[in-house]
Design an enzyme around this catalytic site. Structure first.
Site, mmCIF file in Angstrom:
data_model
loop_
_atom_site.group_PDB
_atom_site.id
_atom_site.type_symbol
_atom_site.label_atom_id
_atom_site.label_comp_id
_atom_site.label_asym_id
_atom_site.label_seq_id
_atom_site.Cartn_x
_atom_site.Cartn_y
_atom_site.Cartn_z
ATOM 1 N N CYS A 114 0.814 -1.229 0.000
ATOM 2 C CA CYS A 114 0.000 0.000 0.000
ATOM 3 C C CYS A 114 0.843 1.273 0.000
ATOM 4 O O CYS A 114 0.349 2.345 -0.345
ATOM 5 C CB CYS A 114 -0.941 0.003 1.196
ATOM 6 S SG CYS A 114 -2.110 -1.355 1.167
ATOM 7 N N HIS A 248 -3.148 7.654 2.136
ATOM 8 C CA HIS A 248 -3.542 6.322 1.671
ATOM 9 C C HIS A 248 -4.944 6.059 2.199
ATOM 10 O O HIS A 248 -5.222 6.261 3.380
ATOM 11 C CB HIS A 248 -2.552 5.284 2.203
ATOM 12 C CG HIS A 248 -3.000 3.883 2.002
ATOM 13 N ND1 HIS A 248 -3.519 3.434 0.813
ATOM 14 C CD2 HIS A 248 -3.022 2.814 2.856
ATOM 15 C CE1 HIS A 248 -3.823 2.151 0.929
ATOM 16 N NE2 HIS A 248 -3.549 1.756 2.156
ATOM 17 N N ASN A 278 -9.948 0.222 0.010
ATOM 18 C CA ASN A 278 -8.484 0.259 -0.012
ATOM 19 C C ASN A 278 -7.993 -0.335 -1.333
ATOM 20 O O ASN A 278 -8.093 -1.545 -1.544
ATOM 21 C CB ASN A 278 -7.957 -0.538 1.188
ATOM 22 C CG ASN A 278 -6.445 -0.482 1.311
ATOM 23 O OD1 ASN A 278 -5.756 -0.092 0.367
ATOM 24 N ND2 ASN A 278 -5.940 -0.893 2.454
HETATM 25 O O1 UT7 Z 1 -3.581 -0.579 3.657
HETATM 26 C C1 UT7 Z 1 -2.793 -1.397 4.405
HETATM 27 C C2 UT7 Z 1 -3.002 -1.192 5.809
HETATM 28 N N1 UT7 Z 1 -4.227 -1.800 6.266
HETATM 29 C C3 UT7 Z 1 -4.960 -1.131 7.110
HETATM 30 O O2 UT7 Z 1 -4.658 -0.002 7.375
HETATM 31 C C4 UT7 Z 1 -6.102 -1.838 7.806
HETATM 32 C C5 UT7 Z 1 -5.966 -1.569 9.272
HETATM 33 N N2 UT7 Z 1 -7.014 -2.170 10.065
HETATM 34 C C6 UT7 Z 1 -8.304 -1.789 10.036
HETATM 35 O O3 UT7 Z 1 -8.712 -0.989 9.216
HETATM 36 C C7 UT7 Z 1 -9.220 -2.348 11.088
HETATM 37 O O4 UT7 Z 1 -8.456 -3.025 12.055
HETATM 38 C C8 UT7 Z 1 -10.319 -3.324 10.544
HETATM 39 C C9 UT7 Z 1 -11.344 -2.526 9.748
HETATM 40 C C10 UT7 Z 1 -9.659 -4.379 9.689
HETATM 41 C C11 UT7 Z 1 -11.037 -3.997 11.698
HETATM 42 O O5 UT7 Z 1 -11.574 -3.045 12.581
HETATM 43 P P1 UT7 Z 1 -11.306 -3.164 14.163
HETATM 44 O O6 UT7 Z 1 -12.108 -2.109 14.774
HETATM 45 O O7 UT7 Z 1 -9.826 -3.133 14.367
HETATM 46 O O8 UT7 Z 1 -11.931 -4.578 14.516
HETATM 47 P P2 UT7 Z 1 -11.226 -5.884 15.100
HETATM 48 O O9 UT7 Z 1 -10.322 -6.499 14.094
HETATM 49 O O10 UT7 Z 1 -10.650 -5.587 16.446
HETATM 50 O O11 UT7 Z 1 -12.477 -6.821 15.281
HETATM 51 C C12 UT7 Z 1 -13.585 -6.425 16.104
HETATM 52 C C13 UT7 Z 1 -14.713 -7.411 15.882
HETATM 53 C C14 UT7 Z 1 -14.271 -8.880 15.922
HETATM 54 O O12 UT7 Z 1 -15.291 -9.616 16.564
HETATM 55 P P3 UT7 Z 1 -15.156 -10.051 18.101
HETATM 56 O O13 UT7 Z 1 -13.909 -10.868 18.163
HETATM 57 O O14 UT7 Z 1 -15.057 -8.761 18.866
HETATM 58 O O15 UT7 Z 1 -16.426 -10.801 18.334
HETATM 59 C C15 UT7 Z 1 -14.212 -9.277 14.479
HETATM 60 O O16 UT7 Z 1 -14.431 -10.654 14.295
HETATM 61 O O17 UT7 Z 1 -15.283 -7.219 14.579
HETATM 62 C C16 UT7 Z 1 -15.362 -8.492 13.910
HETATM 63 N N3 UT7 Z 1 -15.275 -8.261 12.474
HETATM 64 C C17 UT7 Z 1 -16.358 -8.041 11.714
HETATM 65 N N4 UT7 Z 1 -17.668 -7.975 11.998
HETATM 66 C C18 UT7 Z 1 -18.501 -7.730 10.986
HETATM 67 C C19 UT7 Z 1 -14.161 -8.206 11.704
HETATM 68 N N5 UT7 Z 1 -14.516 -7.965 10.424
HETATM 69 C C20 UT7 Z 1 -15.864 -7.858 10.405
HETATM 70 C C21 UT7 Z 1 -16.802 -7.595 9.383
HETATM 71 N N6 UT7 Z 1 -18.110 -7.529 9.722
HETATM 72 N N7 UT7 Z 1 -16.445 -7.386 8.105
#
Ligand code: UT7
Length: 321
Positions: A114, A248, A278
């Protein structure tokens, strides 16, 4: 007078097919509300069957050349930042060079995921500054849809396909226009936070994206902020001097987090993530193109671009357009 790498044209391209949050929520256990609240993404584009990264790159490049008032024959360097090349080799840039009719100079790919466009821009700037090229096409192009695990809701809702391109020209009479400073950084110790689980040497497969999202998120806010401050320090300017921030486009919450941390006015931050998700190396030039074409970014404005991606890699580039 020293030569400056002046941005003379920008263009972008998005494939026609729109994949909405609603459609995704019928495929995996997610919802429009979750995706919008956690990422700001509303839809992403998916390349058509047979539509390759080089096709996206060429479509964006044609627009950038047109905006620059340049012809392919004026270009003597083609750099494509991509993680999703048409083939393992030759470089996608070689195909793009041939398709566009660029007949001299070098063409090669840059792989910094990225952050690829920032790495490519810094590379082109160095080539131009050393007199090794006169006019460069710097492109970010991706078909990330091809390396998604469409059953992993933690990644498949985030990414999309697209391309953006700029023309950079070496100018002796640029006054204060052009690339002013760049900052690049890689820390390979964080390899496992964001990677693809396949490749020619290790698995002889293409692989799928794997990410520890919340860890990448924390690194993103910290390292992007640091890179922005470093690019400004190298140029002897402050964040207050910057007219537009072109980040980005990974997640609206990262954009907001960085703005909050650095005390940046959110109205100066260009955000297009809602419309294409993204797009990895394509996202910075895509956002830049939108803000140039809608009249926000004008000639003479000081623009700070930044990115973070797999590697981990991160960086920033300060340019007066
Ligand atoms: O470009 C390269 C760099 N990449 C990035 O910058 C991405 C960086 N990361 C992010 O943007 C975020 O971490 C995400 C959008 C990927 C995830 O958001 P988050 O607020 O960090 O959520 P999390 O990974 O801590 O997950 C929270 C909850 C989990 O459930 P439990 O364990 O709390 O029950 C996940 O399983 O959200 C759940 N979850 C979803 N729920 C519904 C993860 N993906 C989804 C989804 N829909 N698509």
């Amino acid at each position: 007078m020293a030569s400056r790498s002046v941005l003379t044209g920008v263009g972008s391209y998005l494939p026609k097919r729109v994949l909405s949050n609603a459609e995704l929520s019928r495929r995996v256990d997610t919802s429009d509300e979750w995706i919008v609240e956690r990422t700001g993404i509303r839809e992403r584009r998916i390349a058509a069957d047979g539509e390759k990264t080089s096709d996206l790159a060429c479509a964006a490049s044609v627009k950038a050349l047109e905006a620059a008032g340049r012809d392919a024959k004026d270009i003597d360097l083609v750099i494509v930042a991509t993680t999703t090349p048409d083939l393992t080799f030759p470089a996608t840039a070689a195909r793009v060079q041939a398709e566009l009719g660029v007949s001299h100079g070098a063409a090669f790919d840059i792989q910094a995921v990225c952050s690829g466009f920032i790495f490519a821009l810094a590379t082109a700037d160095n080539f131009l500054a050393r007199g090794q090229a006169k006019a460069a096409l710097v492109i970010g192009a991706e078909t990330f849809s091809r390396i998604m695990d469409w059953e992993d809701r933690g990644t498949c809702v985030l990414f999309g396909d697209g391309a953006g391109a700029v023309v950079l020209e070496a100018r002796e009479d640029a006054a204060d226009r052009g690339v002013i400073s760049t900052f690049l950084r890689t820390d390979g110790r964080m390899h496992d936070l964001l990677y693809v689980d396949g490749g020619p040497s290790e698995t002889q497969t293409v692989g799928k994206v794997r990410m520890v999202g919340n860890a990448v998120f924390r690194h993103a806010v910290e390292h992007i902020s640091g890179a922005m401050l470093e690019a400004c320090a190298r140029a002897g300017v402050s964040l207050d001097d910057v007219d537009w921030f072109v980040p980005h486009q990974a997640n609206q919450r990262i954009l907001d987090g960085v703005a909050r941390k650095l005390g940046i006015d959110v109205d100066k931050v260009v955000s297009t993530v809602a419309l294409h998700g993204n797009t990895s190396a394509a996202s910075v030039p895509l956002a830049l193109d939108v803000a140039v074409r809608d009249g926000r970014i004008k000639s003479g404005d000081l623009v700070l671009m930044e990115a973070l991606g797999g590697g981990l890699t991160w960086g920033a580039a300060l340019i007066r357009v």
